[in-house]
Scaffold this motif. Structure first.
Motif, PDB file in Angstrom:
ATOM      1  N   VAL A  97      12.522   8.241  14.213  1.00  0.00           N
ATOM      2  CA  VAL A  97      13.377   8.537  13.100  1.00  0.00           C
ATOM      3  C   VAL A  97      13.035   7.380  11.930  1.00  0.00           C
ATOM      4  CG1 VAL A  97      15.574   8.729  11.945  1.00  0.00           C
ATOM      5  CG2 VAL A  97      15.132   9.666  14.249  1.00  0.00           C
ATOM      6  N   VAL A  98      12.994   6.352  12.152  1.00  0.00           N
ATOM      7  CA  VAL A  98      13.045   5.272  11.319  1.00  0.00           C
ATOM      8  C   VAL A  98      11.677   5.208  10.722  1.00  0.00           C
ATOM      9  CG1 VAL A  98      12.693   2.543  10.945  1.00  0.00           C
ATOM     10  CG2 VAL A  98      14.545   3.665  12.362  1.00  0.00           C
ATOM     11  N   TYR A  99      10.607   5.426  11.663  1.00  0.00           N
ATOM     12  CA  TYR A  99       9.314   5.878  11.164  1.00  0.00           C
ATOM     13  C   TYR A  99       9.159   6.812  10.185  1.00  0.00           C
ATOM     14  CZ  TYR A  99       4.170   6.575  11.725  1.00  0.00           C
ATOM     15  OH  TYR A  99       2.793   7.058  11.648  1.00  0.00           O
ATOM     16  N   GLY A 100       9.631   7.876  10.493  1.00  0.00           N
ATOM     17  CA  GLY A 100       9.718   8.987   9.582  1.00  0.00           C
ATOM     18  C   GLY A 100      10.280   8.754   8.207  1.00  0.00           C
ATOM     19  N   ILE A 101      11.306   7.993   8.249  1.00  0.00           N
ATOM     20  CA  ILE A 101      12.284   7.683   6.910  1.00  0.00           C
ATOM     21  C   ILE A 101      11.347   6.746   5.917  1.00  0.00           C
ATOM     22  CG2 ILE A 101      14.131   6.480   5.945  1.00  0.00           C
ATOM     23  CD1 ILE A 101      15.861   7.547   8.345  1.00  0.00           C
ATOM     24  N   ALA A 102      10.748   5.713   6.694  1.00  0.00           N
ATOM     25  CA  ALA A 102       9.853   4.663   6.079  1.00  0.00           C
ATOM     26  C   ALA A 102       8.638   5.557   5.490  1.00  0.00           C
ATOM     27  CB  ALA A 102       9.188   3.630   6.990  1.00  0.00           C
ATOM     28  N   ILE A 103       8.173   6.600   6.058  1.00  0.00           N
ATOM     29  CA  ILE A 103       6.912   7.177   5.575  1.00  0.00           C
ATOM     30  C   ILE A 103       7.334   8.157   4.440  1.00  0.00           C
ATOM     31  CG2 ILE A 103       5.196   9.134   6.114  1.00  0.00           C
ATOM     32  CD1 ILE A 103       4.711   6.369   7.033  1.00  0.00           C
ATOM     33  N   ILE A 104       8.532   8.856   4.677  1.00  0.00           N
ATOM     34  CA  ILE A 104       8.951   9.841   3.406  1.00  0.00           C
ATOM     35  C   ILE A 104       9.311   8.769   2.248  1.00  0.00           C
ATOM     36  CG2 ILE A 104      11.208  10.925   2.584  1.00  0.00           C
ATOM     37  CD1 ILE A 104      11.132  11.920   5.453  1.00  0.00           C
ATOM     38  N   VAL A 105       9.759   7.583   2.110  1.00  0.00           N
ATOM     39  CA  VAL A 105      10.469   6.633   1.043  1.00  0.00           C
ATOM     40  C   VAL A 105       8.976   6.447   0.395  1.00  0.00           C
ATOM     41  CG1 VAL A 105      11.080   4.454   0.442  1.00  0.00           C
ATOM     42  CG2 VAL A 105      12.419   5.975   2.028  1.00  0.00           C
ATOM     43  N   ALA A 106       8.134   5.817   1.384  1.00  0.00           N
ATOM     44  CA  ALA A 106       6.812   5.270   0.803  1.00  0.00           C
ATOM     45  C   ALA A 106       5.926   6.599  -0.090  1.00  0.00           C
ATOM     46  CB  ALA A 106       5.834   4.599   1.949  1.00  0.00           C
ATOM     47  N   ALA A 107       6.067   7.675   0.554  1.00  0.00           N
ATOM     48  CA  ALA A 107       5.204   8.717  -0.165  1.00  0.00           C
ATOM     49  C   ALA A 107       5.924   9.290  -1.198  1.00  0.00           C
ATOM     50  CB  ALA A 107       4.939   9.766   0.922  1.00  0.00           C
ATOM     51  N   GLY A 108       7.223   9.455  -1.222  1.00  0.00           N
ATOM     52  CA  GLY A 108       8.086   9.802  -2.502  1.00  0.00           C
ATOM     53  C   GLY A 108       8.018   8.918  -3.473  1.00  0.00           C
ATOM     54  N   ARG A 109       7.777   7.613  -3.254  1.00  0.00           N
ATOM     55  CA  ARG A 109       7.735   6.345  -4.283  1.00  0.00           C
ATOM     56  C   ARG A 109       6.335   6.890  -4.896  1.00  0.00           C
ATOM     57  NH1 ARG A 109       4.565   1.960  -3.466  1.00  0.00           N
ATOM     58  NH2 ARG A 109       4.962   0.154  -4.998  1.00  0.00           N
ATOM     59  N   ALA A 110       5.218   7.050  -4.171  1.00  0.00           N
ATOM     60  CA  ALA A 110       3.897   7.251  -4.806  1.00  0.00           C
ATOM     61  C   ALA A 110       4.028   8.349  -5.646  1.00  0.00           C
ATOM     62  CB  ALA A 110       2.905   7.528  -3.615  1.00  0.00           C
ATOM     63  N   LEU A 111       4.644   9.661  -5.297  1.00  0.00           N
ATOM     64  CA  LEU A 111       4.708  10.666  -5.986  1.00  0.00           C
ATOM     65  C   LEU A 111       5.594  10.628  -7.273  1.00  0.00           C
ATOM     66  CD1 LEU A 111       4.986  13.489  -3.045  1.00  0.00           C
ATOM     67  CD2 LEU A 111       2.887  13.262  -4.800  1.00  0.00           C
ATOM     68  N   ILE A 112       6.681  10.067  -7.050  1.00  0.00           N
ATOM     69  CA  ILE A 112       7.737  10.061  -8.386  1.00  0.00           C
ATOM     70  C   ILE A 112       7.640   8.883  -9.234  1.00  0.00           C
ATOM     71  CG2 ILE A 112      10.244   9.576  -8.743  1.00  0.00           C
ATOM     72  CD1 ILE A 112      10.587  10.808  -5.858  1.00  0.00           C
ATOM     73  N   VAL A 113       6.998   7.700  -8.601  1.00  0.00           N
ATOM     74  CA  VAL A 113       7.078   6.594  -9.552  1.00  0.00           C
ATOM     75  C   VAL A 113       5.595   6.762 -10.318  1.00  0.00           C
ATOM     76  CG1 VAL A 113       7.144   4.089  -9.988  1.00  0.00           C
ATOM     77  CG2 VAL A 113       8.560   5.119  -8.360  1.00  0.00           C
ATOM     78  N   ALA A 219      -5.007  12.720  -4.202  1.00  0.00           N
ATOM     79  CA  ALA A 219      -4.184  11.698  -4.101  1.00  0.00           C
ATOM     80  C   ALA A 219      -2.670  12.327  -3.814  1.00  0.00           C
ATOM     81  CB  ALA A 219      -4.042  10.571  -5.227  1.00  0.00           C
ATOM     82  N   LYS A 220      -2.528  13.283  -4.510  1.00  0.00           N
ATOM     83  CA  LYS A 220      -1.213  14.262  -4.590  1.00  0.00           C
ATOM     84  C   LYS A 220      -1.093  14.982  -2.972  1.00  0.00           C
ATOM     85  CE  LYS A 220      -0.286  15.110  -9.424  1.00  0.00           C
ATOM     86  NZ  LYS A 220       0.122  15.903 -10.393  1.00  0.00           N
ATOM     87  N   VAL A 221      -2.438  15.397  -2.692  1.00  0.00           N
ATOM     88  CA  VAL A 221      -2.388  16.038  -1.190  1.00  0.00           C
ATOM     89  C   VAL A 221      -2.170  15.216  -0.335  1.00  0.00           C
ATOM     90  CG1 VAL A 221      -3.912  17.069   0.282  1.00  0.00           C
ATOM     91  CG2 VAL A 221      -3.835  17.782  -2.308  1.00  0.00           C
ATOM     92  N   VAL A 222      -2.642  13.847  -0.461  1.00  0.00           N
ATOM     93  CA  VAL A 222      -2.350  12.850   0.690  1.00  0.00           C
ATOM     94  C   VAL A 222      -0.832  12.554   0.656  1.00  0.00           C
ATOM     95  CG1 VAL A 222      -2.690  10.501   1.137  1.00  0.00           C
ATOM     96  CG2 VAL A 222      -4.710  11.934   0.483  1.00  0.00           C
ATOM     97  N   ASN A 223      -0.139  12.368  -0.396  1.00  0.00           N
ATOM     98  CA  ASN A 223       1.176  11.924  -0.333  1.00  0.00           C
ATOM     99  C   ASN A 223       1.983  13.197  -0.033  1.00  0.00           C
ATOM    100  OD1 ASN A 223       1.269   8.920  -1.111  1.00  0.00           O
ATOM    101  ND2 ASN A 223       0.210   9.696  -3.112  1.00  0.00           N
ATOM    102  N   VAL A 224       1.756  14.363  -0.356  1.00  0.00           N
ATOM    103  CA  VAL A 224       2.568  15.371   0.212  1.00  0.00           C
ATOM    104  C   VAL A 224       2.580  15.535   1.588  1.00  0.00           C
ATOM    105  CG1 VAL A 224       2.742  17.891  -0.044  1.00  0.00           C
ATOM    106  CG2 VAL A 224       2.455  16.735  -2.086  1.00  0.00           C
ATOM    107  N   LEU A 225       1.299  15.525   2.254  1.00  0.00           N
ATOM    108  CA  LEU A 225       0.999  15.333   3.508  1.00  0.00           C
ATOM    109  C   LEU A 225       1.878  14.392   4.310  1.00  0.00           C
ATOM    110  CD1 LEU A 225      -2.773  16.291   4.257  1.00  0.00           C
ATOM    111  CD2 LEU A 225      -0.627  17.602   5.113  1.00  0.00           C
ATOM    112  N   LEU A 226       1.985  13.156   3.720  1.00  0.00           N
ATOM    113  CA  LEU A 226       3.011  12.348   4.327  1.00  0.00           C
ATOM    114  C   LEU A 226       4.199  12.536   4.333  1.00  0.00           C
ATOM    115  CD1 LEU A 226       1.302   8.936   2.883  1.00  0.00           C
ATOM    116  CD2 LEU A 226       1.165   9.654   5.052  1.00  0.00           C
ATOM    117  N   LEU A 227       4.743  13.114   3.354  1.00  0.00           N
ATOM    118  CA  LEU A 227       5.872  13.694   3.240  1.00  0.00           C
ATOM    119  C   LEU A 227       6.233  14.517   4.292  1.00  0.00           C
ATOM    120  CD1 LEU A 227       6.878  14.282  -0.637  1.00  0.00           C
ATOM    121  CD2 LEU A 227       7.871  12.610   0.937  1.00  0.00           C
ATOM    122  N   VAL A 228       5.406  15.696   4.496  1.00  0.00           N
ATOM    123  CA  VAL A 228       5.416  16.497   5.542  1.00  0.00           C
ATOM    124  C   VAL A 228       5.632  15.888   7.062  1.00  0.00           C
ATOM    125  CG1 VAL A 228       4.098  18.575   6.739  1.00  0.00           C
ATOM    126  CG2 VAL A 228       4.490  18.612   4.376  1.00  0.00           C
TER     127      VAL A 228
END
Length: 239
Positions: A97-113, A219-228
């Motif tokens: 769960v912690v691993y999943g949250i860390a990945i979502i935060v990092a990928a979300g940061r790359a997509l949003i910021v 780059a967007k595809v990579v980060n969306v996949l990380l979110l998934v």
């Protein structure tokens, strides 16, 4: 029926891997565990991953960053071994769960910021260490490795080719350990033999689709996949 579902998911996942150079195993494993079982899934995903990644690596051989290949493999390998040991003594549900949250935060940061700051070097080394540990524990450390690669490997061909070589090396080591430490299920061998030809087709389709994707789109595809992947990790964690 369950084996058929696994094969279809495996094929689709490795079409994605043909585009990006990662995510085949991470997308397949949750389905595999619930259809053909953990050990058979690991064997099929690792073996098929070696074949699919070798095809991508050969096609992108002129773009491979060999310096990063050596650096990443030498850093991750001892921690993969440590992760395999930790797999027997730790409660992995909460860690997943912690691993999943860390990945979502990092990928979300790359997509949003817009134009996010690069990770400092000390953090990149930590990401590689975590990638090795998670690979040993879950056979799914690729998400952390991708976080590292998105900063170090800027061109999509360099990204795909370099990651593919790394997964050939690490999956070969992991499969060798699995073969040496446990008996090989016959149904797993049959499944692998059936799936390997599909890897050539899946990788061919993925490579053709990759040529239609721009660098920014890649780059967007990579980060969306990380979110998934992050969502899948959390959803399938057994707490």
């Amino acid at each position: 029926m369950e084996t058929g579902i696994f094969v279809v998911v495996l094929f689709c996942a490795y079409v994605v891997q043909g585009i990006t150079g990662f995510a085949g195993g991470m997308l397949t494993m949750p389905v595999g565990v619930n259809t053909v079982g953990l050990q058979t899934s690991i064997m099929a995903v690792n073996t098929c991953g070696i074949v699919a990644c070798a095809i991508v690596a050969f096609a992108a051989r002129k773009s491979i960053n060999w310096h990063e290949v050596g650096k990443i493999c030498l850093t991750m390998t001892p921690f993969v071994a440590a992760g395999i040991v930790l797999d027997y003594v730790l409660d992995l549900g909460i860690l997943m769960v912690v691993y999943g949250i860390a990945i979502i935060v990092a990928a979300g940061r790359a997509l949003i910021v817009k134009n996010p700051k690069d990770f400092p070097n000390w953090m990149l080394w930590g990401i590689l260490v975590l990638s090795g540990l998670v690979q040993g524990m879950f056979a799914s450390g690729g998400a952390f490795l991708v976080l590292y690669a998105t900063q170090k490997l800027k061109e999509k061909e360099e990204f795909r080719g370099t990651l593919s070589v790394i997964w050939v090396i690490l999956n070969t080591l992991y499969t060798s350990f699995q073969l040496a430490s446990s008996s090989v299920p016959v149904d797993g061998l049959i499944l692998v033999a059936c799936c390997i030809p599909l890897m050539f087709l899946a990788t061919f389709i993925g490579s053709k689709l990759e040529k239609k994707v721009s660098q920014e789109g890649f780059a967007k595809v990579v980060n969306v996949l990380l979110l998934v992947v992050g969502v899948i990790l959390i959803a399938t964690a057994k707490i």
